[in-house]
Scaffold this active site. Structure first.
Site, PDB file in Angstrom:
ATOM      1  N   TYR A  42      -1.734  -0.609  10.912  1.00  0.00           N
ATOM      2  CA  TYR A  42      -1.870  -1.285   9.617  1.00  0.00           C
ATOM      3  C   TYR A  42      -0.674  -0.968   8.726  1.00  0.00           C
ATOM      4  O   TYR A  42       0.004  -1.873   8.214  1.00  0.00           O
ATOM      5  CB  TYR A  42      -3.175  -0.864   8.921  1.00  0.00           C
ATOM      6  CG  TYR A  42      -3.210  -1.195   7.442  1.00  0.00           C
ATOM      7  CD1 TYR A  42      -3.198  -2.515   6.999  1.00  0.00           C
ATOM      8  CD2 TYR A  42      -3.247  -0.177   6.479  1.00  0.00           C
ATOM      9  CE1 TYR A  42      -3.218  -2.824   5.643  1.00  0.00           C
ATOM     10  CE2 TYR A  42      -3.270  -0.472   5.124  1.00  0.00           C
ATOM     11  CZ  TYR A  42      -3.251  -1.797   4.697  1.00  0.00           C
ATOM     12  OH  TYR A  42      -3.258  -2.097   3.355  1.00  0.00           O
TER      13      TYR A  42
ATOM     14  N   LYS B 173       2.371  -3.373   7.193  1.00  0.00           N
ATOM     15  CA  LYS B 173       2.646  -3.537   5.761  1.00  0.00           C
ATOM     16  C   LYS B 173       4.082  -3.090   5.451  1.00  0.00           C
ATOM     17  O   LYS B 173       4.785  -3.728   4.659  1.00  0.00           O
ATOM     18  CB  LYS B 173       1.645  -2.727   4.911  1.00  0.00           C
ATOM     19  CG  LYS B 173       0.222  -3.246   4.931  1.00  0.00           C
ATOM     20  CD  LYS B 173       0.045  -4.641   4.347  1.00  0.00           C
ATOM     21  CE  LYS B 173       0.228  -4.701   2.845  1.00  0.00           C
ATOM     22  NZ  LYS B 173      -0.101  -6.059   2.320  1.00  0.00           N
TER      23      LYS B 173
ATOM     24  N   THR C 152       0.825  -1.207   0.000  1.00  0.00           N
ATOM     25  CA  THR C 152       0.000   0.000   0.000  1.00  0.00           C
ATOM     26  C   THR C 152       0.865   1.264   0.000  1.00  0.00           C
ATOM     27  O   THR C 152       2.014   1.232   0.478  1.00  0.00           O
ATOM     28  CB  THR C 152      -0.891  -0.001   1.269  1.00  0.00           C
ATOM     29  OG1 THR C 152      -1.453   1.287   1.450  1.00  0.00           O
ATOM     30  CG2 THR C 152      -0.089  -0.332   2.526  1.00  0.00           C
ATOM     31  N   ASP C 153       0.276   2.373  -0.461  1.00  0.00           N
ATOM     32  CA  ASP C 153       1.000   3.654  -0.387  1.00  0.00           C
ATOM     33  C   ASP C 153       1.064   4.182   1.050  1.00  0.00           C
ATOM     34  O   ASP C 153       1.821   5.103   1.341  1.00  0.00           O
ATOM     35  CB  ASP C 153       0.348   4.696  -1.311  1.00  0.00           C
ATOM     36  CG  ASP C 153      -1.096   5.033  -0.946  1.00  0.00           C
ATOM     37  OD1 ASP C 153      -1.677   4.368  -0.063  1.00  0.00           O
ATOM     38  OD2 ASP C 153      -1.654   5.977  -1.555  1.00  0.00           O
ATOM     39  N   GLU C 154       0.277   3.557   1.953  1.00  0.00           N
ATOM     40  CA  GLU C 154       0.225   4.077   3.329  1.00  0.00           C
ATOM     41  C   GLU C 154       1.553   3.887   4.059  1.00  0.00           C
ATOM     42  O   GLU C 154       1.799   4.522   5.077  1.00  0.00           O
ATOM     43  CB  GLU C 154      -0.943   3.434   4.092  1.00  0.00           C
ATOM     44  CG  GLU C 154      -2.262   3.682   3.373  1.00  0.00           C
ATOM     45  CD  GLU C 154      -3.515   3.270   4.144  1.00  0.00           C
ATOM     46  OE1 GLU C 154      -3.470   3.186   5.382  1.00  0.00           O
ATOM     47  OE2 GLU C 154      -4.543   3.038   3.483  1.00  0.00           O
TER      48      GLU C 154
HETATM   49  P1  NAD Z   1      -9.421  -7.660   2.025  1.00  0.00           P
HETATM   50  O1  NAD Z   1      -9.421  -7.418   3.496  1.00  0.00           O
HETATM   51  O2  NAD Z   1     -10.650  -7.395   1.237  1.00  0.00           O
HETATM   52  O3  NAD Z   1      -9.026  -9.181   1.731  1.00  0.00           O
HETATM   53  C1  NAD Z   1      -8.003  -9.839   2.418  1.00  0.00           C
HETATM   54  C2  NAD Z   1      -8.130 -11.332   2.125  1.00  0.00           C
HETATM   55  O4  NAD Z   1      -7.063 -11.999   2.820  1.00  0.00           O
HETATM   56  C3  NAD Z   1      -9.446 -11.953   2.622  1.00  0.00           C
HETATM   57  O5  NAD Z   1      -9.999 -12.796   1.632  1.00  0.00           O
HETATM   58  C4  NAD Z   1      -9.025 -12.753   3.843  1.00  0.00           C
HETATM   59  O6  NAD Z   1      -9.848 -13.898   4.072  1.00  0.00           O
HETATM   60  C5  NAD Z   1      -7.598 -13.134   3.480  1.00  0.00           C
HETATM   61  N1  NAD Z   1      -6.786 -13.414   4.668  1.00  0.00           N
HETATM   62  C6  NAD Z   1      -6.673 -12.643   5.776  1.00  0.00           C
HETATM   63  N2  NAD Z   1      -5.878 -13.249   6.676  1.00  0.00           N
HETATM   64  C7  NAD Z   1      -5.466 -14.409   6.109  1.00  0.00           C
HETATM   65  C8  NAD Z   1      -4.616 -15.463   6.538  1.00  0.00           C
HETATM   66  N3  NAD Z   1      -4.056 -15.447   7.758  1.00  0.00           N
HETATM   67  N4  NAD Z   1      -4.381 -16.492   5.694  1.00  0.00           N
HETATM   68  C9  NAD Z   1      -4.953 -16.529   4.461  1.00  0.00           C
HETATM   69  N5  NAD Z   1      -5.787 -15.568   4.021  1.00  0.00           N
HETATM   70  C10 NAD Z   1      -6.039 -14.514   4.827  1.00  0.00           C
HETATM   71  O7  NAD Z   1      -8.187  -6.827   1.488  1.00  0.00           O
HETATM   72  P2  NAD Z   1      -8.003  -6.040   0.104  1.00  0.00           P
HETATM   73  O8  NAD Z   1      -8.540  -4.668   0.264  1.00  0.00           O
HETATM   74  O9  NAD Z   1      -8.461  -6.891  -1.005  1.00  0.00           O
HETATM   75  O10 NAD Z   1      -6.419  -5.921   0.067  1.00  0.00           O
HETATM   76  C11 NAD Z   1      -5.620  -6.959  -0.501  1.00  0.00           C
HETATM   77  C12 NAD Z   1      -4.153  -6.569  -0.390  1.00  0.00           C
HETATM   78  O11 NAD Z   1      -3.918  -5.345  -1.074  1.00  0.00           O
HETATM   79  C13 NAD Z   1      -3.688  -6.357   1.052  1.00  0.00           C
HETATM   80  O12 NAD Z   1      -2.383  -6.883   1.174  1.00  0.00           O
HETATM   81  C14 NAD Z   1      -3.690  -4.845   1.217  1.00  0.00           C
HETATM   82  O13 NAD Z   1      -2.713  -4.436   2.149  1.00  0.00           O
HETATM   83  C15 NAD Z   1      -3.314  -4.404  -0.199  1.00  0.00           C
HETATM   84  N6  NAD Z   1      -3.822  -3.075  -0.597  1.00  0.00           N
HETATM   85  C16 NAD Z   1      -5.145  -2.757  -0.409  1.00  0.00           C
HETATM   86  C17 NAD Z   1      -5.607  -1.507  -0.829  1.00  0.00           C
HETATM   87  C18 NAD Z   1      -7.063  -1.134  -0.705  1.00  0.00           C
HETATM   88  O14 NAD Z   1      -7.420   0.013  -1.000  1.00  0.00           O
HETATM   89  N7  NAD Z   1      -7.943  -2.022  -0.312  1.00  0.00           N
HETATM   90  C19 NAD Z   1      -4.723  -0.590  -1.415  1.00  0.00           C
HETATM   91  C20 NAD Z   1      -3.382  -0.965  -1.587  1.00  0.00           C
HETATM   92  C21 NAD Z   1      -2.938  -2.219  -1.180  1.00  0.00           C
HETATM   93  P1  TYD Z   2     -10.798   3.801   4.407  1.00  0.00           P
HETATM   94  O1  TYD Z   2     -11.733   3.382   3.330  1.00  0.00           O
HETATM   95  O2  TYD Z   2     -10.888   3.121   5.740  1.00  0.00           O
HETATM   96  O3  TYD Z   2      -9.314   3.678   3.806  1.00  0.00           O
HETATM   97  P2  TYD Z   2      -7.895   4.216   4.413  1.00  0.00           P
HETATM   98  O4  TYD Z   2      -8.068   4.584   5.819  1.00  0.00           O
HETATM   99  O5  TYD Z   2      -7.036   3.006   4.259  1.00  0.00           O
HETATM  100  O6  TYD Z   2      -7.500   5.358   3.540  1.00  0.00           O
HETATM  101  O7  TYD Z   2     -10.983   5.349   4.654  1.00  0.00           O
HETATM  102  C1  TYD Z   2     -10.862   6.296   3.598  1.00  0.00           C
HETATM  103  C2  TYD Z   2     -11.001   7.678   4.206  1.00  0.00           C
HETATM  104  O8  TYD Z   2     -12.339   7.825   4.705  1.00  0.00           O
HETATM  105  C3  TYD Z   2     -10.080   7.906   5.412  1.00  0.00           C
HETATM  106  O9  TYD Z   2      -9.633   9.262   5.390  1.00  0.00           O
HETATM  107  C4  TYD Z   2     -10.990   7.687   6.603  1.00  0.00           C
HETATM  108  C5  TYD Z   2     -12.347   8.142   6.104  1.00  0.00           C
HETATM  109  N1  TYD Z   2     -13.500   7.440   6.711  1.00  0.00           N
HETATM  110  C6  TYD Z   2     -14.540   8.178   7.290  1.00  0.00           C
HETATM  111  O10 TYD Z   2     -14.535   9.417   7.300  1.00  0.00           O
HETATM  112  N2  TYD Z   2     -15.585   7.495   7.858  1.00  0.00           N
HETATM  113  C7  TYD Z   2     -15.645   6.138   7.891  1.00  0.00           C
HETATM  114  O11 TYD Z   2     -16.616   5.561   8.446  1.00  0.00           O
HETATM  115  C8  TYD Z   2     -14.580   5.380   7.277  1.00  0.00           C
HETATM  116  C9  TYD Z   2     -14.581   3.888   7.269  1.00  0.00           C
HETATM  117  C10 TYD Z   2     -13.522   6.095   6.689  1.00  0.00           C
END
Ligand code: NAD
Ligand code: TYD
Length: 353
Positions: A161, A165, A136-138
């Site tokens: 988080y 990462k 992630t960019d975070e």
């Molecule tokens: P998500 O939470 O929707 O899915 C995570 C998946 O991992 C789920 O299916 C869960 O069952 C599985 N999982 C969790 N713990 C596990 C374990 N111990 N063993 C096997 N499987 C397990 O997450 P997402 O939003 O799809 O993100 C996927 C990846 O991309 C993550 O690594 C996250 O850090 C990264 N990412 C997410 C975002 C975003 O905006 N969602 C952005 C950048 C990077």
């Molecule tokens: P989120 O979707 O949790 O992603 P991230 O924290 O990883 O960026 O949140 C996106 C933005 O929205 C973040 O600035 C937090 C804000 N947010 C709210 O204001 N209310 C909410 O209930 C949630 C879940 C997020």
């Protein structure tokens, strides 16, 4: 990694939001590959996300936990994977504030289990193998008003988080440097689109608008995020997995920054139109609530490298992407209702009330 026939590819976390789109893309685009989806099916994992491809001959699901080192080791020994796309993780910042240890166990220890297993399985023949770590960019921390995250930006994670990462990213690079494990990394901005668990901003607010429930905006809603459509992220992963340089990192983003409150107003307007509600009625649901602890102000990522070196670019403008996303949730209310029943209700009550 060349798109040669007969590769066996492991995708971890393939039942989650981004993982399910990556599994679908790979299964459909590479019929010559065998795709194995390893997922523990936590609250965020849902096999329903993959019902359209579950019977394809080049796809298989395996329920398993990456935190179980012995299982991961013997799984790799048995399966002989050629490549790994590692997405399994705990992914929600608010949950990491409540329970950091779960993030250390899954995101750090789970990743190291996979690295150990890949190192062992590939030690005699690392050629043609690839471990792609999805991050992630975070990890770069929080920006003020100016500038972008570059691949060279120093890590400065600010939430449990992002710290977990960042730690996993460091281990991936350490295994490349120390053991010559063939790796590639991507760091992506906030994803949105179908199948996202409604604890994250966009699906949570769509679901609440649908039910005429308050929209809990943290702080003043002035935090900025850079949003990318999930299928564009999946396409970027395909590009980097196959064409990325060994050991390299690529930032992926949409060049699409939105202040939370502006994004929420757009969603409200689109939802009013789609639900035939009076203009402005969804905006009345906006409720300012206590800010998230340590809330990062702004994320903005520069994805010039992956665009110029590998030729990837996002395909969807945000206006089109958010319409498609809202349409998907409104057409899949049964999915929304199923994933928001049970333990979701307890999470919601505890976090928001
Ligand atoms: P998500 O939470 O929707 O899915 C995570 C998946 O991992 C789920 O299916 C869960 O069952 C599985 N999982 C969790 N713990 C596990 C374990 N111990 N063993 C096997 N499987 C397990 O997450 P997402 O939003 O799809 O993100 C996927 C990846 O991309 C993550 O690594 C996250 O850090 C990264 N990412 C997410 C975002 C975003 O905006 N969602 C952005 C950048 C990077
Ligand atoms: P989120 O979707 O949790 O992603 P991230 O924290 O990883 O960026 O949140 C996106 C933005 O929205 C973040 O600035 C937090 C804000 N947010 C709210 O204001 N209310 C909410 O209930 C949630 C879940 C997020």
């Amino acid at each position: 990694m060349a798109a040669n026939p007969d590769k066996k590819i492991l995708i971890t976390g393939g039942a989650g939001f981004i993982g399910s789109h990556v599994v679908r893309l790979f299964v459909n685009k590479y019929p010559q590959y065998q795709i194995v989806n390893l997922d523990a099916l936590t609250y965020a994992g849902n096999l329903e996300n993959l019902s359209d491809i579950e019977d394809k001959p080049n796809y298989r699901f395996e329920k398993g936990d990456i935190t179980d080192g012995e299982f991961v080791h013997s799984f790799f020994e048995k399966e002989q994977f050629d490549g790994v796309l590692h997405l399994a993780a705990e992914s929600h910042v608010d949950r990491s504030i409540k329970n950091p240890m779960a993030f250390i166990v899954t995101n750090v220890m789970g990743t190291v289990n996979l690295l150990n297993a890949a190192k062992e399985a590939w030690k005699d023949q690392p050629e043609g193998k690839r471990f792609h770590h999805i991050s992630t960019d975070e990890v770069y921390g929080s920006l003020d008003d100016g500038g972008y995250f570059l691949e060279s930006t120093s890590y400065d994670p600010k939430s449990p988080y992002s710290a977990s990462k960042a730690s996993s990213d460091h281990f991936v690079r350490a295994y490349h440097n120390t053991y010559k494990l063939p790796v590639v990394l991507t760091n992506c901005s906030n994803n949105y689109g179908p199948n996202q668990f409604p604890e994250k901003l966009i699906p949570l607010f769509i679901n609440n608008i649908r039910h005429n429930k308050p929209l809990p905006v943290y702080g003043k809603g002035e935090n900025v995020r850079d949003w990318i459509y999930v299928i564009d992220h999946a396409r970027a992963l395909d590009t980097v997995f196959h064409q990325g340089e060994d050991g390299a990192t690529y930032n992926v983003g949409g060049f699409n920054e939105w202040k939370n409150i502006d994004l929420i107003r757009v969603m409200c307007r689109v939802m009013d139109r789609k639900l035939d509600r009076a203009e402005g009625s969804s905006e009345e649901l906006i409720t300012y609530v206590k800010d998230r602890a340590g809330h990062d102000l702004r994320y903005a990522i520069d994805s010039t490298k992956v665009m110029e070196e590998l030729g990837w670019k996002p395909s969807l403008q945000f206006e089109e992407g958010i319409e498609k996303t809202i349409d998907w949730y409104l057409e899949n209310t049964a999915w929304l209702d199923r994933v928001t029943s049970g333990s979701y209700q307890e999470y919601y009550k505890e976090h928001y009330q």
